[in-house]
Write a protein that holds these residues in place. Structure first.
Motif, PDB file in Angstrom:
ATOM      1  N   ILE A   1      -5.010  -5.843  10.410  1.00 30.32           N
ATOM      2  CA  ILE A   1      -4.055  -5.076   9.618  1.00 30.32           C
ATOM      3  C   ILE A   1      -2.888  -5.953   9.168  1.00 30.32           C
ATOM      4  O   ILE A   1      -2.372  -5.806   8.062  1.00 30.32           O
ATOM      5  CB  ILE A   1      -3.542  -3.870  10.438  1.00 30.32           C
TER       6      ILE A   1
ATOM      7  N   LEU B   1      -8.105   0.508   0.237  1.00 29.98           N
ATOM      8  CA  LEU B   1      -7.635  -0.408   1.279  1.00 29.98           C
ATOM      9  C   LEU B   1      -6.518   0.179   2.148  1.00 29.98           C
ATOM     10  O   LEU B   1      -6.576   0.115   3.375  1.00 29.98           O
ATOM     11  CB  LEU B   1      -7.158  -1.722   0.641  1.00 29.98           C
ATOM     12  N   ASN B   2      -5.502   0.765   1.523  1.00 26.18           N
ATOM     13  CA  ASN B   2      -4.355   1.257   2.298  1.00 26.18           C
ATOM     14  C   ASN B   2      -4.750   2.379   3.249  1.00 26.18           C
ATOM     15  O   ASN B   2      -4.353   2.398   4.420  1.00 26.18           O
ATOM     16  CB  ASN B   2      -3.248   1.748   1.351  1.00 26.18           C
TER      17      ASN B   2
ATOM     18  N   LYS C   1      -6.887   0.968   6.174  1.00 25.11           N
ATOM     19  CA  LYS C   1      -6.081   0.306   7.204  1.00 25.11           C
ATOM     20  C   LYS C   1      -5.407   1.345   8.102  1.00 25.11           C
ATOM     21  O   LYS C   1      -5.378   1.215   9.326  1.00 25.11           O
ATOM     22  CB  LYS C   1      -5.034  -0.591   6.556  1.00 25.11           C
ATOM     23  N   GLY C   2      -4.882   2.386   7.490  1.00 23.16           N
ATOM     24  CA  GLY C   2      -4.233   3.439   8.255  1.00 23.16           C
ATOM     25  C   GLY C   2      -5.206   4.199   9.130  1.00 23.16           C
ATOM     26  O   GLY C   2      -4.918   4.504  10.294  1.00 23.16           O
TER      27      GLY C   2
ATOM     28  N   SER D   1      -3.238  10.491  -4.807  1.00 26.35           N
ATOM     29  CA  SER D   1      -3.995  10.026  -3.642  1.00 26.35           C
ATOM     30  C   SER D   1      -3.673  10.877  -2.411  1.00 26.35           C
ATOM     31  O   SER D   1      -2.960  10.420  -1.512  1.00 26.35           O
ATOM     32  CB  SER D   1      -3.682   8.555  -3.351  1.00 26.35           C
TER      33      SER D   1
ATOM     34  N   GLU E   1      -4.176   9.233   1.036  1.00 25.85           N
ATOM     35  CA  GLU E   1      -3.141   8.351   1.583  1.00 25.85           C
ATOM     36  C   GLU E   1      -2.038   9.160   2.261  1.00 25.85           C
ATOM     37  O   GLU E   1      -1.518   8.751   3.305  1.00 25.85           O
ATOM     38  CB  GLU E   1      -2.548   7.457   0.482  1.00 25.85           C
TER      39      GLU E   1
ATOM     40  N   HIS F   1       2.235  -4.550   6.989  1.00 26.28           N
ATOM     41  CA  HIS F   1       2.036  -4.653   5.525  1.00 26.28           C
ATOM     42  C   HIS F   1       1.477  -3.374   4.903  1.00 26.28           C
ATOM     43  O   HIS F   1       0.733  -3.426   3.922  1.00 26.28           O
ATOM     44  CB  HIS F   1       1.127  -5.847   5.183  1.00 26.28           C
ATOM     45  N   PHE F   2       1.861  -2.231   5.463  1.00 31.03           N
ATOM     46  CA  PHE F   2       1.515  -0.982   4.808  1.00 31.03           C
ATOM     47  C   PHE F   2       2.403  -0.813   3.578  1.00 31.03           C
ATOM     48  O   PHE F   2       3.532  -1.321   3.543  1.00 31.03           O
ATOM     49  CB  PHE F   2       1.716   0.206   5.750  1.00 31.03           C
ATOM     50  N   PRO F   3       1.933  -0.091   2.567  1.00 31.87           N
ATOM     51  CA  PRO F   3       2.759   0.131   1.371  1.00 31.87           C
ATOM     52  C   PRO F   3       3.880   1.129   1.666  1.00 31.87           C
ATOM     53  O   PRO F   3       3.808   1.904   2.624  1.00 31.87           O
ATOM     54  CB  PRO F   3       1.758   0.720   0.361  1.00 31.87           C
TER      55      PRO F   3
ATOM     56  N   LYS G   1       4.537   3.780   0.281  1.00 35.61           N
ATOM     57  CA  LYS G   1       4.045   5.160   0.216  1.00 35.61           C
ATOM     58  C   LYS G   1       3.657   5.684   1.597  1.00 35.61           C
ATOM     59  O   LYS G   1       3.690   6.889   1.861  1.00 35.61           O
ATOM     60  CB  LYS G   1       2.849   5.260  -0.733  1.00 35.61           C
ATOM     61  N   LEU G   2       3.282   4.778   2.507  1.00 30.22           N
ATOM     62  CA  LEU G   2       2.982   5.158   3.891  1.00 30.22           C
ATOM     63  C   LEU G   2       4.194   4.940   4.798  1.00 30.22           C
ATOM     64  O   LEU G   2       4.443   5.722   5.709  1.00 30.22           O
ATOM     65  CB  LEU G   2       1.791   4.357   4.428  1.00 30.22           C
TER      66      LEU G   2
END
Length: 278
Positions: free
Chosen positions: A30, A81-82, A85-86, A126, A129, A190-192, A194-195
């Motif tokens: 991650i 991808l995001n 990962k979550g 999304s 997400e 390195h989560f965006p 938005k998370l």
């Protein structure tokens, strides 16, 4: 306790002897800013338990995909991808939750379900997400359990006895809350944004900067999950919904009732032992 010391210990979480080996591997993946879906697919495919849990989650009513997704590669492409990962992080901390704070996984899953339903109603691009943000909103509690297990379990009991919110006793003792710790560690992974923002501000949606709507959705979803009584977040009473969230989402009373009704089937389908290997 010194806030800087708390953050420093949390940021070195991979080196702690209490962390399970599989979680250590997942965190290394991650944290790689250049990780690709193919690399994650290869990694997950080498672990039968992880593969089964990911597929079970993706095919569950949490996401509402029609039909069955039979391969990890298909799941990765659909989620992106995001979200992957979550989701990978979420299923990897399942056993820690089950062992140390019974009911936290079910609460997290319930929050994810409500978040997807609300995000869909608000026509967000999304909803998966936002569902992942709901699943991970209390990841800071897991981090506290890993890094400060004895102290944190005592704090949970203290909150129950004093009839305080958990984030209040966290701030008194650590100088920082599980929401803030969750946001800090999500940045490290390195989560965006938005998370990150819904995780970091799920108790203070009014201070969200870029993703106000997503944060408000997770804030409301957390409260609805507690009100519905699925699982255990550690809170002994239902927190109020911030007036900012009511104004932003602008739901009528009958719409909230409809959200509860829509959540019933997926909540039932993802009941106890949902990710157990039995």
């Amino acid at each position: 306790m010194n806030v800087k010391e708390v953050i420093a210990r949390v940021e070195r979480i991979e080196s702690l002897p209490t962390i399970p080996p599989i979680l250590k591997k997942i965190l290394s993946i991650i944290e790689d800013p250049n990780i690709s879906l193919n690399k994650i697919t290869e990694f997950v495919s080498t672990d039968p338990t992880l593969t089964a849990r990911i597929l079970k989650m993706v095919n569950s009513p949490v996401y509402g995909f029609p039909g069955r997704i039979s391969s990890i590669s298909h799941a990765m492409v659909i989620l992106g991808l995001n979200a992957v990962k979550g989701l990978l992080l979420g299923v990897s901390v399942f056993e820690i939750m089950q062992k140390n704070m019974i009911g936290l996984w079910e609460h997290s899953l319930s929050t994810a379900i409500f978040a997807r339903i609300i995000a869909t109603k608000k026509e967000l691009q999304s909803p998966e997400e936002i569902s992942i943000a709901g699943l991970l909103h209390d990841i800071g509690k897991v981090i506290f359990i890993i890094a400060f297990k004895d102290e944190y379990l005592k704090l949970l009991e203290s909150a129950r006895i004093k009839k305080q919110y958990i984030y209040e006793v966290e701030r008194d003792y650590f100088g920082i809350t599980h929401a803030e710790i969750g946001g800090i560690i999500a940045q490290k992974w390195h989560f965006p944004s938005k998370l990150i923002e819904p995780i970091m501000y799920h108790h203070r949606p009014q201070v969200s900067e870029k993703f106000k709507l997503e944060t408000a959705i997770v804030h409301l979803s957390n409260t609805l999950a507690i009100a519905r009584g699925i699982g255990y977040s550690g809170e002994i009473f239902v927190p109020s919904v911030h007036v900012y969230t009511w104004e932003l989402l602008n739901f009528r009373e009958e719409e909230i009732v409809e959200i509860f009704k829509e959540a019933e089937e997926p909540l039932y389908a993802t009941g106890e032992n949902f990710l157990s290997d039995e």
